[in-house]
Design an enzyme around this catalytic site. Structure first.
Site, PDB file in Angstrom:
ATOM      1  N   TYR A   1     -11.684  14.479 -15.288  1.00 30.88           N
ATOM      2  CA  TYR A   1     -10.543  13.914 -14.570  1.00 30.88           C
ATOM      3  C   TYR A   1     -10.318  14.773 -13.336  1.00 30.88           C
ATOM      4  O   TYR A   1      -9.420  15.600 -13.275  1.00 30.88           O
ATOM      5  CB  TYR A   1      -9.311  13.912 -15.487  1.00 30.88           C
ATOM      6  CG  TYR A   1      -8.176  13.007 -15.041  1.00 30.88           C
ATOM      7  CD1 TYR A   1      -8.275  11.626 -15.175  1.00 30.88           C
ATOM      8  CD2 TYR A   1      -7.002  13.535 -14.521  1.00 30.88           C
ATOM      9  CE1 TYR A   1      -7.228  10.803 -14.791  1.00 30.88           C
ATOM     10  CE2 TYR A   1      -5.944  12.708 -14.137  1.00 30.88           C
ATOM     11  CZ  TYR A   1      -6.066  11.345 -14.278  1.00 30.88           C
ATOM     12  OH  TYR A   1      -5.026  10.533 -13.912  1.00 30.88           O
TER      13      TYR A   1
ATOM     14  N   TYR B   1      -0.734  11.361 -17.287  1.00 27.51           N
ATOM     15  CA  TYR B   1      -1.854  11.600 -18.200  1.00 27.51           C
ATOM     16  C   TYR B   1      -1.899  13.079 -18.562  1.00 27.51           C
ATOM     17  O   TYR B   1      -1.618  13.944 -17.718  1.00 27.51           O
ATOM     18  CB  TYR B   1      -3.163  11.140 -17.530  1.00 27.51           C
ATOM     19  CG  TYR B   1      -4.371  11.224 -18.424  1.00 27.51           C
ATOM     20  CD1 TYR B   1      -4.348  10.701 -19.717  1.00 27.51           C
ATOM     21  CD2 TYR B   1      -5.554  11.820 -17.977  1.00 27.51           C
ATOM     22  CE1 TYR B   1      -5.455  10.783 -20.529  1.00 27.51           C
ATOM     23  CE2 TYR B   1      -6.667  11.896 -18.791  1.00 27.51           C
ATOM     24  CZ  TYR B   1      -6.615  11.377 -20.068  1.00 27.51           C
ATOM     25  OH  TYR B   1      -7.708  11.458 -20.877  1.00 27.51           O
TER      26      TYR B   1
ATOM     27  N   ASP C   1       0.863  -1.175   0.000  1.00 28.98           N
ATOM     28  CA  ASP C   1       0.000   0.000   0.000  1.00 28.98           C
ATOM     29  C   ASP C   1       0.898   1.224   0.000  1.00 28.98           C
ATOM     30  O   ASP C   1       1.520   1.556   1.020  1.00 28.98           O
ATOM     31  CB  ASP C   1      -0.980   0.025   1.172  1.00 28.98           C
ATOM     32  CG  ASP C   1      -2.063   1.072   0.910  1.00 28.98           C
ATOM     33  OD1 ASP C   1      -1.720   2.155   0.363  1.00 28.98           O
ATOM     34  OD2 ASP C   1      -3.245   0.824   1.216  1.00 28.98           O
TER      35      ASP C   1
HETATM   36  P1  NAD Z   1      -4.957  -0.197 -13.165  1.00 27.50           P
HETATM   37  O1  NAD Z   1      -6.223  -0.329 -12.438  1.00 27.50           O
HETATM   38  O2  NAD Z   1      -4.461  -1.379 -13.935  1.00 27.50           O
HETATM   39  O3  NAD Z   1      -3.756   0.224 -12.212  1.00 27.50           O
HETATM   40  C1  NAD Z   1      -3.876   1.017 -11.074  1.00 27.50           C
HETATM   41  C2  NAD Z   1      -3.357   0.160  -9.925  1.00 27.50           C
HETATM   42  O4  NAD Z   1      -3.121   0.978  -8.784  1.00 27.50           O
HETATM   43  C3  NAD Z   1      -4.335  -0.919  -9.490  1.00 27.50           C
HETATM   44  O5  NAD Z   1      -3.703  -2.182  -9.593  1.00 27.50           O
HETATM   45  C4  NAD Z   1      -4.617  -0.566  -8.031  1.00 27.50           C
HETATM   46  O6  NAD Z   1      -4.794  -1.730  -7.247  1.00 27.50           O
HETATM   47  C5  NAD Z   1      -3.342   0.159  -7.661  1.00 27.50           C
HETATM   48  N1  NAD Z   1      -3.414   1.005  -6.466  1.00 27.50           N
HETATM   49  C6  NAD Z   1      -4.329   1.956  -6.152  1.00 27.50           C
HETATM   50  N2  NAD Z   1      -4.031   2.518  -4.953  1.00 27.50           N
HETATM   51  C7  NAD Z   1      -2.891   1.909  -4.515  1.00 27.50           C
HETATM   52  C8  NAD Z   1      -2.096   2.051  -3.341  1.00 27.50           C
HETATM   53  N3  NAD Z   1      -2.406   2.912  -2.382  1.00 27.50           N
HETATM   54  N4  NAD Z   1      -0.994   1.266  -3.214  1.00 27.50           N
HETATM   55  C9  NAD Z   1      -0.668   0.374  -4.178  1.00 27.50           C
HETATM   56  N5  NAD Z   1      -1.384   0.206  -5.312  1.00 27.50           N
HETATM   57  C10 NAD Z   1      -2.489   0.955  -5.474  1.00 27.50           C
HETATM   58  O7  NAD Z   1      -5.133   1.077 -14.113  1.00 27.50           O
HETATM   59  P2  NAD Z   1      -4.179   1.821 -15.146  1.00 27.50           P
HETATM   60  O8  NAD Z   1      -5.097   2.755 -15.856  1.00 27.50           O
HETATM   61  O9  NAD Z   1      -3.361   0.891 -15.935  1.00 27.50           O
HETATM   62  O10 NAD Z   1      -3.246   2.690 -14.211  1.00 27.50           O
HETATM   63  C11 NAD Z   1      -1.835   2.604 -14.162  1.00 27.50           C
HETATM   64  C12 NAD Z   1      -1.220   3.983 -14.299  1.00 27.50           C
HETATM   65  O11 NAD Z   1      -1.471   4.462 -15.623  1.00 27.50           O
HETATM   66  C13 NAD Z   1      -1.805   5.038 -13.350  1.00 27.50           C
HETATM   67  O12 NAD Z   1      -0.776   5.887 -12.901  1.00 27.50           O
HETATM   68  C14 NAD Z   1      -2.737   5.799 -14.266  1.00 27.50           C
HETATM   69  O13 NAD Z   1      -2.992   7.123 -13.800  1.00 27.50           O
HETATM   70  C15 NAD Z   1      -1.933   5.791 -15.537  1.00 27.50           C
HETATM   71  N6  NAD Z   1      -2.658   6.168 -16.760  1.00 27.50           N
HETATM   72  C16 NAD Z   1      -3.783   5.508 -17.135  1.00 27.50           C
HETATM   73  C17 NAD Z   1      -4.472   5.881 -18.287  1.00 27.50           C
HETATM   74  C18 NAD Z   1      -5.726   5.145 -18.734  1.00 27.50           C
HETATM   75  O14 NAD Z   1      -6.454   5.642 -19.586  1.00 27.50           O
HETATM   76  N7  NAD Z   1      -6.001   3.955 -18.224  1.00 27.50           N
HETATM   77  C19 NAD Z   1      -3.989   6.949 -19.082  1.00 27.50           C
HETATM   78  C20 NAD Z   1      -2.828   7.609 -18.676  1.00 27.50           C
HETATM   79  C21 NAD Z   1      -2.171   7.207 -17.514  1.00 27.50           C
END
Ligand code: NAD
Length: 286
Positions: free
Chosen positions: A182, A172, A73
């Site tokens: 957002y 992002y 976490d």
């Molecule tokens: P995802 O759900 O696969 O990943 C997010 C992860 O963060 C999850 O596995 C969740 O369990 C974990 N998480 C949340 N709080 C936490 C904590 N306190 N400690 C440890 N883990 C924690 O979704 P994703 O979209 O692949 O996100 C990954 C990254 O990509 C993020 O930084 C997100 O902002 C970024 N991102 C996503 C997008 C999109 O459109 N999906 C676009 C640009 C950037």
């Protein structure tokens, strides 16, 4: 020798973290992941029961092996930070050593060192609220989980990151352009993450010859993105308006992370690299 990667923020096979793990595994890296404590049980049992077997298949036909899954976490740096209600929470009490400092210590004990650190996590409890309606607590929680979590991870892993190593986070475009929807301070959190990428590139570069970059990724239908509620609209908008009219695949972000982690990128640090079909370069939608 093969490199070893620790990827924080993998809890299923839909997100960017999983795709980055696959691309690094395909390039020969050993994979360790950090999984959010409340998601740990489902992720581990799904892995064990073969639910991800098809998506574990690598381009050469072999399967990605995850050497170890660490509960994590990233909003807590050490046990002193953990409030009583979390300590006694059923989902947390079943695991141990999941604060950032303890995870770094466990990885050191288990493997000695790593070469690649990936931060692929974010959380904003009020993400669906406009910034004007975001509470102080919601805003600070977004920054804690999505920005400071990276400072903390890099700080605690830096001593075991081998010189020449690479650290990558995901950001992002909402950090620098207006993306209504957002909210909750998430746009602010990504702005902090990008600014910190530059400062951390300086500090980690001087201290341990570590490169620090962030990938500004296009929209992907991950679990986290679905929770925001506007992901299909963002994907349609991108496909309609970006220079390249196709969806961004998670693999494309994975390959970029593998490039950034490789010696091919040995002079690249402190950058925000767009993997978004070029959408960031547009001034108006056409
Ligand atoms: P995802 O759900 O696969 O990943 C997010 C992860 O963060 C999850 O596995 C969740 O369990 C974990 N998480 C949340 N709080 C936490 C904590 N306190 N400690 C440890 N883990 C924690 O979704 P994703 O979209 O692949 O996100 C990954 C990254 O990509 C993020 O930084 C997100 O902002 C970024 N991102 C996503 C997008 C999109 O459109 N999906 C676009 C640009 C950037």
């Amino acid at each position: 020798k093969g490199k070893r990667a620790f990827i924080a923020g993998v809890a299923d096979d839909n997100g960017y973290g999983w795709a980055i793990a696959k691309a690094l595994a395909a390039a020969g890296a050993e994979i360790l992941v950090g999984t959010w404590v409340p998601a740990l049980n489902i992720f581990e049992s799904s892995l064990r029961r073969g639910k991800f077997d098809i998506s574990r298949i690598l381009p050469d036909g072999s399967m990605m092996e995850i050497t170890k899954v660490y509960p994590l976490d990233a909003v807590f740096d050490n046990p002193d930070d953990v409030p009583e209600d979390i300590k006694t929470n059923k989902r947390y009490a079943g695991s141990s050593k999941w604060t950032v400092q303890e995870v770094a210590e466990s990885v050191k004990e288990d493997f000695g060192s790593i070469d690649i650190l990936v931060h692929s996590l974010a959380n904003g409890p009020e993400v669906t609220k406009p910034l004007l309606e975001t509470s102080r607590n919601g805003y600070l929680a977004a920054i804690s989980a999505s920005s400071y979590s990276y400072v903390s991870l890099l700080k605690h892993f830096l001593p075991i990151l081998n010189p020449g190593g690479s650290s990558i986070s995901l950001t992002y475009i909402a950090s620098e352009r207006i993306i209504p929807g957002y909210g909750g301070g998430m746009s602010s959190a990504k702005a902090a993450l990008e600014s910190d990428t530059r400062v951390l590139a300086f500090e980690a570069g001087r201290k341990r010859k570590i490169r620090v970059n962030t990938i500004s990724a296009g929209p992907l239908r991950s679990r986290a993105a679905k929770a925001i509620g506007f992901i299909d609209m963002m994907i349609d908008y991108s496909s309609a308006n970006a220079p390249l009219q196709k969806e961004v695949l998670a693999e494309e972000v994975g390959y970029t992370a593998a490039f950034l982690a490789s010696p091919l990128a040995s002079a690249i640090t402190g950058t925000v690299l767009y993997v978004d079909n070029g959408l960031n370069a547009m001034g108006v939608g056409v």
